[in-house]
Design an enzyme around this catalytic site. Structure first.
Site, PDB file in Angstrom:
ATOM      1  N   SER A 130       0.807  -1.235   0.000  1.00 53.22           N
ATOM      2  CA  SER A 130       0.000   0.000   0.000  1.00 53.22           C
ATOM      3  C   SER A 130       0.834   1.277   0.000  1.00 53.22           C
ATOM      4  O   SER A 130       1.854   1.369   0.687  1.00 53.22           O
ATOM      5  CB  SER A 130      -0.909   0.002   1.233  1.00 53.22           C
ATOM      6  OG  SER A 130      -1.580   1.230   1.312  1.00 53.22           O
TER       7      SER A 130
ATOM      8  N   LYS B 206     -13.965  -4.167   0.574  1.00 52.90           N
ATOM      9  CA  LYS B 206     -14.743  -2.946   0.339  1.00 52.90           C
ATOM     10  C   LYS B 206     -16.257  -3.169   0.398  1.00 52.90           C
ATOM     11  O   LYS B 206     -17.004  -2.263   0.739  1.00 52.90           O
ATOM     12  CB  LYS B 206     -14.383  -2.337  -1.021  1.00 52.90           C
ATOM     13  CG  LYS B 206     -13.036  -1.642  -1.049  1.00 52.90           C
ATOM     14  CD  LYS B 206     -12.825  -0.978  -2.399  1.00 52.90           C
ATOM     15  CE  LYS B 206     -11.518  -0.225  -2.428  1.00 52.90           C
ATOM     16  NZ  LYS B 206     -11.358   0.594  -3.637  1.00 52.90           N
TER      17      LYS B 206
ATOM     18  N   ASN C   4     -14.604   2.636   0.966  1.00 53.04           N
ATOM     19  CA  ASN C   4     -13.140   2.610   1.078  1.00 53.04           C
ATOM     20  C   ASN C   4     -12.643   3.466   2.235  1.00 53.04           C
ATOM     21  O   ASN C   4     -11.443   3.529   2.496  1.00 53.04           O
ATOM     22  CB  ASN C   4     -12.466   3.042  -0.240  1.00 53.04           C
ATOM     23  CG  ASN C   4     -12.452   4.551  -0.401  1.00 53.04           C
ATOM     24  OD1 ASN C   4     -13.321   5.262   0.116  1.00 53.04           O
ATOM     25  ND2 ASN C   4     -11.475   5.062  -1.118  1.00 53.04           N
TER      26      ASN C   4
ATOM     27  N   GLY D  84     -16.375  -2.060 -13.921  1.00 53.19           N
ATOM     28  CA  GLY D  84     -16.068  -2.689 -12.632  1.00 53.19           C
ATOM     29  C   GLY D  84     -16.374  -1.742 -11.474  1.00 53.19           C
ATOM     30  O   GLY D  84     -17.126  -0.778 -11.624  1.00 53.19           O
TER      31      GLY D  84
ATOM     32  N   ALA E  48     -14.422   0.423  -9.924  1.00 55.21           N
ATOM     33  CA  ALA E  48     -13.930   1.795 -10.087  1.00 55.21           C
ATOM     34  C   ALA E  48     -14.894   2.587 -10.959  1.00 55.21           C
ATOM     35  O   ALA E  48     -15.217   3.745 -10.667  1.00 55.21           O
ATOM     36  CB  ALA E  48     -12.544   1.775 -10.721  1.00 55.21           C
TER      37      ALA E  48
ATOM     38  N   ASN F 131     -18.523  -1.407 -22.313  1.00 60.81           N
ATOM     39  CA  ASN F 131     -17.845  -2.552 -21.701  1.00 60.81           C
ATOM     40  C   ASN F 131     -18.110  -3.823 -22.489  1.00 60.81           C
ATOM     41  O   ASN F 131     -19.132  -3.939 -23.153  1.00 60.81           O
ATOM     42  CB  ASN F 131     -18.376  -2.724 -20.268  1.00 60.81           C
ATOM     43  CG  ASN F 131     -17.516  -3.643 -19.448  1.00 60.81           C
ATOM     44  OD1 ASN F 131     -16.304  -3.525 -19.462  1.00 60.81           O
ATOM     45  ND2 ASN F 131     -18.139  -4.573 -18.749  1.00 60.81           N
TER      46      ASN F 131
ATOM     47  N   GLY G  79      -3.753   8.886 -13.865  1.00 59.28           N
ATOM     48  CA  GLY G  79      -4.301   7.952 -12.874  1.00 59.28           C
ATOM     49  C   GLY G  79      -3.819   8.209 -11.464  1.00 59.28           C
ATOM     50  O   GLY G  79      -4.559   7.978 -10.498  1.00 59.28           O
TER      51      GLY G  79
HETATM   52  P1  ATR Z   1     -12.293  -2.685 -10.578  1.00 56.65           P
HETATM   53  O1  ATR Z   1     -13.401  -3.313  -9.769  1.00 56.65           O
HETATM   54  O2  ATR Z   1     -11.025  -2.446  -9.834  1.00 56.65           O
HETATM   55  O3  ATR Z   1     -12.751  -1.520 -11.349  1.00 56.65           O
HETATM   56  P2  ATR Z   1     -12.638  -4.928 -12.319  1.00 56.65           P
HETATM   57  O4  ATR Z   1     -13.825  -5.356 -11.590  1.00 56.65           O
HETATM   58  O5  ATR Z   1     -11.605  -5.953 -12.669  1.00 56.65           O
HETATM   59  O6  ATR Z   1     -11.815  -3.775 -11.627  1.00 56.65           O
HETATM   60  O7  ATR Z   1     -13.179  -4.187 -13.605  1.00 56.65           O
HETATM   61  C1  ATR Z   1     -12.417  -3.918 -14.674  1.00 56.65           C
HETATM   62  C2  ATR Z   1     -13.312  -3.619 -15.874  1.00 56.65           C
HETATM   63  O8  ATR Z   1     -12.434  -3.550 -16.967  1.00 56.65           O
HETATM   64  C3  ATR Z   1     -14.332  -4.716 -16.171  1.00 56.65           C
HETATM   65  O9  ATR Z   1     -15.536  -4.120 -16.566  1.00 56.65           O
HETATM   66  C4  ATR Z   1     -13.695  -5.478 -17.318  1.00 56.65           C
HETATM   67  O10 ATR Z   1     -14.582  -5.946 -18.322  1.00 56.65           O
HETATM   68  P3  ATR Z   1     -15.666  -7.106 -18.095  1.00 56.65           P
HETATM   69  O11 ATR Z   1     -16.763  -6.471 -17.288  1.00 56.65           O
HETATM   70  O12 ATR Z   1     -16.106  -7.452 -19.465  1.00 56.65           O
HETATM   71  O13 ATR Z   1     -14.956  -8.193 -17.354  1.00 56.65           O
HETATM   72  C5  ATR Z   1     -12.839  -4.436 -17.979  1.00 56.65           C
HETATM   73  N1  ATR Z   1     -11.667  -5.057 -18.596  1.00 56.65           N
HETATM   74  C6  ATR Z   1     -10.719  -5.806 -18.014  1.00 56.65           C
HETATM   75  N2  ATR Z   1      -9.781  -6.177 -18.899  1.00 56.65           N
HETATM   76  C7  ATR Z   1     -10.182  -5.674 -20.098  1.00 56.65           C
HETATM   77  C8  ATR Z   1      -9.660  -5.727 -21.438  1.00 56.65           C
HETATM   78  N3  ATR Z   1      -8.514  -6.349 -21.703  1.00 56.65           N
HETATM   79  N4  ATR Z   1     -10.345  -5.083 -22.405  1.00 56.65           N
HETATM   80  C9  ATR Z   1     -11.490  -4.426 -22.127  1.00 56.65           C
HETATM   81  N5  ATR Z   1     -12.043  -4.360 -20.897  1.00 56.65           N
HETATM   82  C10 ATR Z   1     -11.409  -4.964 -19.897  1.00 56.65           C
END
Ligand code: ATR
Length: 289
Positions: A20, A71, A92, A133, A135, A155, A250
């Protein structure tokens, strides 16, 4: 500052926590604000979350951050939830108000602060979010709460975009929300003011990837943000800069979610983004290129 019998404690609950950056960010702000406060990390296993939350009360810890994987599962043990944290469905940050524990989510709030600090308004903006996801959910809810005109989620997995859109339209009916497939065309970008990548595409192990087609020529008014902070300048941000667009890095969201949390615990409004970024570069946890 010397640790005494009066020193207050704030902490991180997660599993694992050893990687962290939050101790650097929080302890820097405590020192800057002359707060007699120390921030430490606790590695909490999944079946110990309720005990860890109770320890916040028992030990008079003033506040906590919560990270993966707790979370969502921390929520049942809290006494109250901030409105947006309830809509997001994840916490968070926890504030201990005389034994009453209130859950917040500062991920999206930190992101919005990054856009504002760069001099941009949120109200009336047309927002497109890539990914769906956790975030994305926290950023989408805060954009809606701050008066964005529209939010479009793109997505691969349609059901995830649909679920976020459903909760936006339920809680913020004045905001136009829709979802669609991941691929974006040049024409579609003409109608977007802020484009945000919330997927991991472009992260260090995949740093040559860009979540949109780099041959697209974007409109001049577009602001482009990436929540990926390693590398500092992702392919997406390089593409945006090549077209002379304003970009949001970011690392800004990462720092600002901590700044917002510190504010919730202590009441201080800290403006130290550059100082904290320099500290993180100096500690070797991020690069600045
Ligand atoms: P977090 O919760 O931290 O935001 P996550 O739940 O892993 O991370 O979400 C990442 C998002 O990025 C997801 O929506 C994922 O798509 P899916 O919902 O189809 O799984 C998307 N993502 C991850 N890898 C990807 C890739 N290579 N290309 C496009 N989208 C991607």
């Amino acid at each position: 500052m010397e640790i005494t019998g009066k020193t207050k404690v704030a902490c991180l609950l997660g599993h694992p926590v050893s990687h962290s950056f939050s101790p650097y960010i929080q302890n820097y702000m405590a020192k800057k604000c002359d707060e007699d406060l120390k921030y430490v990390c606790f590695d909490v296993e999944e079946d110990r979350v309720s005990q860890a939350v109770d320890a916040i009360r028992a030990l008079h810890i003033i506040g906590a951050n919560v990270t993966i994987p707790h979370k969502v599962n921390v929520i049942p043990y809290l006494d109250e939830l901030d409105k947006n944290a309830a809509i997001i469905g994840a916490v968070n940050t926890i504030k201990n108000e005389n034994g009453k524990l209130i859950g917040y989510n500062t991920d999206g709030k930190g992101f919005i602060k990054s856009i504002r600090d760069a001099g941009h308004e949120i109200a009336g903006k047309r927002v497109m979010l890539l990914g769906a996801g956790g975030a994305c959910r926290s950023i989408a809810v805060e954009f809606a709460a701050e008066g964005a005109a529209s939010i479009e989620i793109r997505n691969h997995t349609q059901a995830k975009g649909e679920a976020i859109v459903k909760s936006i339209s339920e809680h913020f009916p004045q905001v136009q929300s829709r979802y669609g497939t991941f691929e974006i065309t040049q024409d579609e970008l003409e109608g977007v003011d802020i484009l945000v990548n919330t997927t991991p595409v472009g992260m260090s192990k995949d740093k040559e990837s860009c979540p949109i087609d780099e041959n697209i020529v974007p409109p001049h008014h577009l602001i482009v943000a990436d929540i990926v902070y390693n590398p500092h300048e992702t392919k997406l941000l390089k593409w945006a800069k090549q077209h002379e667009l304003d970009v949001i890095y970011g690392i800004a969201m990462l720092i600002n979610q901590g700044v917002e949390g510190f504010g919730i615990w202590t009441g201080h409004e800290v403006n130290a983004y550059e100082e904290i970024k320099t500290l993180l570069v100096h500690k070797g946890v991020i690069s600045d290129h």
